[in-house]
Structures are given as C-alpha cells and as structure tokens.
Design an enzyme around this catalytic site. Structure first.
Site, PDB file in Angstrom:
ATOM      1  N   GLY A  47       0.817  -1.209   0.000  1.00 23.56           N
ATOM      2  CA  GLY A  47       0.000   0.000   0.000  1.00 23.56           C
ATOM      3  C   GLY A  47       0.851   1.260   0.000  1.00 23.56           C
ATOM      4  N   HIS A  99     -18.956  -5.159 -34.846  1.00 24.92           N
ATOM      5  CA  HIS A  99     -18.675  -6.603 -34.795  1.00 24.92           C
ATOM      6  C   HIS A  99     -17.528  -6.910 -35.745  1.00 24.92           C
ATOM      7  CE1 HIS A  99     -19.355 -10.879 -34.414  1.00 24.92           C
ATOM      8  NE2 HIS A  99     -19.290 -10.978 -35.734  1.00 24.92           N
TER       9      HIS A  99
HETATM   10  P1  NAD Z   1      -2.770  -2.211  -2.621  1.00 24.68           P
HETATM   11  O1  NAD Z   1      -3.560  -1.601  -1.542  1.00 24.68           O
HETATM   12  O2  NAD Z   1      -3.354  -2.363  -3.974  1.00 24.68           O
HETATM   13  O3  NAD Z   1      -2.296  -3.674  -2.176  1.00 24.68           O
HETATM   14  C1  NAD Z   1      -1.595  -3.898  -0.992  1.00 24.68           C
HETATM   15  C2  NAD Z   1      -1.827  -5.358  -0.625  1.00 24.68           C
HETATM   16  O4  NAD Z   1      -0.942  -5.695   0.417  1.00 24.68           O
HETATM   17  C3  NAD Z   1      -3.235  -5.621  -0.132  1.00 24.68           C
HETATM   18  O5  NAD Z   1      -3.748  -6.720  -0.832  1.00 24.68           O
HETATM   19  C4  NAD Z   1      -3.030  -5.921   1.358  1.00 24.68           C
HETATM   20  O6  NAD Z   1      -3.972  -6.819   1.856  1.00 24.68           O
HETATM   21  C5  NAD Z   1      -1.634  -6.501   1.349  1.00 24.68           C
HETATM   22  N1  NAD Z   1      -0.877  -6.391   2.602  1.00 24.68           N
HETATM   23  C6  NAD Z   1      -0.786  -5.312   3.421  1.00 24.68           C
HETATM   24  N2  NAD Z   1       0.050  -5.592   4.461  1.00 24.68           N
HETATM   25  C7  NAD Z   1       0.488  -6.864   4.273  1.00 24.68           C
HETATM   26  C8  NAD Z   1       1.368  -7.725   4.998  1.00 24.68           C
HETATM   27  N3  NAD Z   1       1.959  -7.324   6.128  1.00 24.68           N
HETATM   28  N4  NAD Z   1       1.601  -8.979   4.538  1.00 24.68           N
HETATM   29  C9  NAD Z   1       0.995  -9.396   3.383  1.00 24.68           C
HETATM   30  N5  NAD Z   1       0.155  -8.625   2.656  1.00 24.68           N
HETATM   31  C10 NAD Z   1      -0.085  -7.371   3.095  1.00 24.68           C
HETATM   32  O7  NAD Z   1      -1.401  -1.393  -2.646  1.00 24.68           O
HETATM   33  P2  NAD Z   1      -0.172  -1.432  -3.674  1.00 24.68           P
HETATM   34  O8  NAD Z   1      -0.234  -2.637  -4.546  1.00 24.68           O
HETATM   35  O9  NAD Z   1       1.039  -1.204  -2.831  1.00 24.68           O
HETATM   36  O10 NAD Z   1      -0.433  -0.163  -4.547  1.00 24.68           O
HETATM   37  C11 NAD Z   1      -0.588   1.099  -3.908  1.00 24.68           C
HETATM   38  C12 NAD Z   1      -1.586   1.946  -4.616  1.00 24.68           C
HETATM   39  O11 NAD Z   1      -1.015   2.402  -5.817  1.00 24.68           O
HETATM   40  C13 NAD Z   1      -2.854   1.193  -5.023  1.00 24.68           C
HETATM   41  O12 NAD Z   1      -3.828   1.233  -4.023  1.00 24.68           O
HETATM   42  C14 NAD Z   1      -3.281   1.939  -6.224  1.00 24.68           C
HETATM   43  O13 NAD Z   1      -4.107   2.991  -5.812  1.00 24.68           O
HETATM   44  C15 NAD Z   1      -2.003   2.500  -6.802  1.00 24.68           C
HETATM   45  N6  NAD Z   1      -1.596   1.742  -7.994  1.00 24.68           N
HETATM   46  C16 NAD Z   1      -2.428   1.718  -9.072  1.00 24.68           C
HETATM   47  C17 NAD Z   1      -2.073   1.022 -10.202  1.00 24.68           C
HETATM   48  C18 NAD Z   1      -3.002   1.011 -11.385  1.00 24.68           C
HETATM   49  O14 NAD Z   1      -3.846   1.905 -11.474  1.00 24.68           O
HETATM   50  N7  NAD Z   1      -2.910   0.039 -12.261  1.00 24.68           N
HETATM   51  C19 NAD Z   1      -0.893   0.302 -10.246  1.00 24.68           C
HETATM   52  C20 NAD Z   1      -0.063   0.348  -9.134  1.00 24.68           C
HETATM   53  C21 NAD Z   1      -0.434   1.076  -8.017  1.00 24.68           C
END
Ligand code: NAD
Length: 472
Positions: A275, A448
């Site tokens: 995150g 299509h």
């Molecule tokens: P995310 O919130 O998408 O995912 C973080 C994941 O880590 C969650 O599934 C959570 O449950 C897990 N997690 C948290 N603590 C943990 C732990 N101690 N052990 C195991 N799992 C744990 O966050 P992200 O992937 O870091 O991305 C950050 C933000 O960046 C996203 O919320 C998004 O808004 C943005 N982002 C968007 C895109 C896109 O638009 N395609 C791509 C990359 C990032």
C-alpha cells in the site's frame, strides 16, 4: 540571502498527473501559474516511478507471453532473449519523451517551473529549497497541494539494504533476482509480479487477506487467476510477514499463517507492495489551517479547498482511490474553482484498472460493495467464451458484468476481466456517469467483431435475449 518574489496567483506544489493538470488548467484559464517539483521535468511518480514505466515493462512481458503462446495459432517463435539494458533504456526513453513533452507543454503555457522542494511558512507564503541549494520565498494568493503518496513499509523492517525493494526500485530493473518474494497481492504486487516473472525471476507472493486484490469482485479476480496459474512459484494467503532480515546476500523472511504457525524462508530479494500513504509531512502544514482526517488524508470540500481557504489539495493526499486519473480530474476542478468557475468534484464512477494479463477493470458500484451495503441489485454476466472477437485473439476466458438497479434498469457499476479490459471500461464509465439504462447499452449498435460487444450483450442478457447465449 533568500530571494523574495512578488505574489503569485497560483502555486502548484507537486507536478504529478494531478499537479501538472491543475497547473495547465490554471494557466489556460489565464492565471499566472508556478509549478514546483523536485524532478527536472513535470511527471511525478506516475511518469518517473509508477504508471508509465510499469506499463512499458508490462508491454514487454505481454509481448514475451504472446510470442511463447503463438504456437497455438501456428506461429513458432524461438524463445525470446532478454536484453535487460535495452529494455531499461527503452523504458527510460519513454519516460524522457513523455516528461520532456510535459515540460514543453508547461513552457508554452508560460508556467514558471521551479525544481525544488516547497514548505509552507504560513497560509500565503512558501519557502522553496531549489535543486541548486538556493532558497527562495514565494508568496501566493492560492496554492494547490499535490504532493502524492509514497510506498508503505512494514513495522520494524529496515529497508536500506538494496535487497528489500519498493516499486520505484523494482522499476529500475537493475538486476533480475533468481528468487523474489512479493509482499502484498494488490495492484503493484500483481503488476510487478507479471513483469519480473517475464524477466525470468521465480516469484513467490504473500497476501494477508483471503485472495488477490482485496475488495475487488471475486469473479473478476478468478479470470486473472485462471490465466496465471503458473505465474507464481508459490502463493500464500491469509499469511503475514512478521520479520525480514538480511543474511549473506539473501533475505530471510518469517511468515505467520492463520493458525499462528511461523515459517522461515530465504529469497534473493523482497518487494514490499503493501500500500501507499499520503505525503503530508515536511511541507509545513502545521503553519497553516490545513487539517487531516483520521487516515492522514487532507480534508477538502467539493472544490478541493482545504480548511485553509487559500490552499487547495488534490490527488493521493486527499484520499482513496490513489489513482492518477482521479488526481487529474481533481486538479482541473481545483484550478477552475480558483479561477472563479462554478465547479465541483462529484464523480459517480472512477475506473480502476489492474494491468495484468488478462487485465481487470471496474467502475461504479461493485458486486462486493452492493453486498456490503445490503443493496438490491441485479447482476448480469456475459462470458467471453461466447464472444467471436475473444475467440480470434485467444481471450475466451474473459468476463463482462453489469450491476443494475432492478427498479429503474439503471447501470450502477461494471466489471470487466479480459484482454484490453482497461480500454473497454471507458464506455462503462460513461454509461454510469450518464445514468444510462441497460436498454441504452443493449440498443446501441456495437461494431462486430469487437470485445466491446460484450458490454452490449451483457445488457441483452439482462433482458433475457442475448444473441450469442441460449438459455431455456
Ligand atoms: P494495494 O492496496 O493495492 O495492495 C496492498 C496489498 O498488500 C493488499 O492486498 C493488502 O492486503 C496486502 N498487505 C498489506 N500488508 C500486508 C502484509 N503485512 N503482509 C501481506 N500482505 C499485506 O497497494 P499497492 O499494490 O502497494 O499499490 C498502492 C496503490 O497504488 C494502489 O492502491 C493503487 O491505488 C495505486 N496503484 C495503481 C495502479 C493502477 O492503477 N494500475 C498500479 C499500481 C499502483
């Protein structure tokens, strides 16, 4: 000696997709505009260390996969050779081209670009420490704060070693580890897992909730999982990382499963993708009336004005979703509000796209949210096994679903999983924004053969007569 300038009409702090869009709009509306950012050119995390470099690398991953899978269509390529230096330079060229283009667009709008870090001294004054070490004091009528977010770490974990990476380090693709553990099965975990697996790393992934992409509809995530059964060597759910320690070139990780049992494993590198959090520290907010909510996001009204009337805030620092396109929209609203226009940030649908292969995209109300809210909805699904276009591109596992209000037939939300889902979702966003009914989609002639027909046919399914599905 600190230089002091005359009062600026608008100063935008942070030149990511929120900040530069706000500055461009402000300049277009005739306001004297200054844009401040530590990078040499506008672009922010999205262009330098996020969306753009990751999508360039995901394109490489997709090409490799298509080459390997092409024998099913009668084309036999030899196994792709990876030239990491060339991939890196190509990705860097894309970034340079786009940020250079933004610099030109900024110049042509006569925006003053200052390379440096700004902090508030009070509600109308900023101190800017420029890239060359010189300090400048700027007074302003209005400021737009667009400082974005940074990756979160795990408590008690030292990340200075070079073996524990965040997404920005991972995008540099300095080297490809033989084994990589990704902590977090969210957007970044899945996208970077796709990239590093294509570049030859053996990937393990650990997610603390029950499945990938928590909060996303499970049927959409299943399409990703089905198409990527071999992407990860190992995957653990409902498992947390309790400790990470470096030991001789490797990283030792301790996991804890739901039963409380601990297990230790070693990997060459670990990517933390757990995150992001808003960047609100070190910018002197305590010298202003700007306030934060209990999650640490800046409190703003519909015009994106903070509780300090001269200061607006946009993008990741104002709350979920932390997405570039949401920031851009907010930035344009804030600039319009400062220019005295009647405007408000009030989207009904903000699209989310995970750029895996297949892609996952959704907008508006999700099935999961409807369940959580106890809201009566009708869900209609069109599986791509019935799509002609999907068959021609080997994409028959995809799914398009509509979340519909049964009383009015209004489309409240849409989910798509499959090839090009990220592009297909735009029509759905328009439908939700325009309060379209399922009949608007079903009666609109779609070309299509295209994947866009799956939206039309999902709407036809709602009325019971989809052309390419027969149900007694
Ligand atoms: P995310 O919130 O998408 O995912 C973080 C994941 O880590 C969650 O599934 C959570 O449950 C897990 N997690 C948290 N603590 C943990 C732990 N101690 N052990 C195991 N799992 C744990 O966050 P992200 O992937 O870091 O991305 C950050 C933000 O960046 C996203 O919320 C998004 O808004 C943005 N982002 C968007 C895109 C896109 O638009 N395609 C791509 C990359 C990032």
């Amino acid at each position: 000696m600190m230089a002091k300038n005359e009062k600026k009409e608008v100063v935008v702090i942070g030149a990511g997709p929120g900040g530069y869009a706000a500055a461009f709009m402000a300049a277009d509306l005739g306001l004297d505009t200054t844009l401040i950012d530590p990078e040499a050119q506008p672009g922010g995390v999205c262009l330098y260390r996020g969306c753009i470099p990751s999508k360039a690398l995901l394109h490489v991953a997709k090409l490799k996969r298509e080459a390997l899978e092409a024998d099913a269509f009668g084309l036999d390529f030899s196994r792709p050779e990876i030239d990491l230096d060339k991939i890196r330079s190509w990705k860097d060229e894309v970034v340079e081209k786009l940020t250079g283009g933004l610099k030109q667009l900024s110049k042509r709008r006569k925006i003053k670009y200052i390379r440096g870090m700004a902090a508030f001294k009070d509600a109308h004054t900023l101190e800017v420490e420029k890239h060359d070490g010189e300090k400048e004091e700027l007074s302003f009528q209005h400021a737009i704060l667009a400082t974005g977010s940074r990756p979160m770490s795990l408590p008690g974990i030292n990340t200075g070693s070079g073996q524990i990476l965040f997404s920005d380090d991972a995008l540099d693709i300095e080297s490809i580890p033989e084994t990589l553990l990704i902590v977090g099965g969210g957007y970044i975990g899945l996208e970077m897992g796709t990239v590093y697996a294509a570049l030859g790393a053996k990937i393990s992934i650990v997610e603390m909730t029950q499945g990938f992409l928590p909060g996303t509809d499970r049927d959409l995530v299943k399409v990703f999982a089905k198409g990527n059964e071999e992407l990860f060597e190992e995957q653990w759910f409902e498992t947390t990382v309790t400790d990470i320690e470096e030991s001789d070139e490797q990283v030792r990780v301790t996991f804890e499963n739901p039963e409380g049992e601990q297990e230790e494993r070693t990997f060459d590198k670990v990517l933390l993708a757990v995150g992001r959090k808003p960047l609100t520290g070190n910018i002197g907010l305590d010298h202003t009336g700007v306030t934060l909510d209990d999650k640490g996001f800046v409190k703003v009204n519909a015009q994106r004005q903070t509780e300090e009337p001269s200061i607006y805030a946009i993008g990741d620092i104002t709350g979920e979703p932390l997405l570039a396109h949401k920031a851009t929209h907010e930035g344009r609203v804030a600039a319009e509000a400062i220019a005295g226009k009647k405007t408000a940030y009030e989207p009904r649908a903000i699209p989310a796209v995970v750029y895996t292969d297949p892609e996952i995209a959704w907008c508006g109300l999700t099935e999961t949210q409807a369940e959580e809210q106890g809201k009566q909805v009708k869900i209609t699904r069109f599986r791509w096994s019935a799509s002609g276009r999907a068959a021609t591109i080997g994409g028959s596992t995809g799914l398009t679903k509509l979340i519909i209000d049964p009383g009015s037939d209004r489309i409240l939300g849409v989910g798509i999983a499959g090839k090009q889902a990220g592009d297909l979702i735009s029509e759905a966003v328009l439908a939700v924004e325009m309060a379209a009914l399922a009949s608007d989609l079903s009666l609109t002639i779609h070309p299509h053969p295209t994947l866009s027909e799956t939206l039309m046919e999902a709407a036809e399914a709602y009325y019971g007569h989809p052309t390419h599905i027969f149900k007694r």
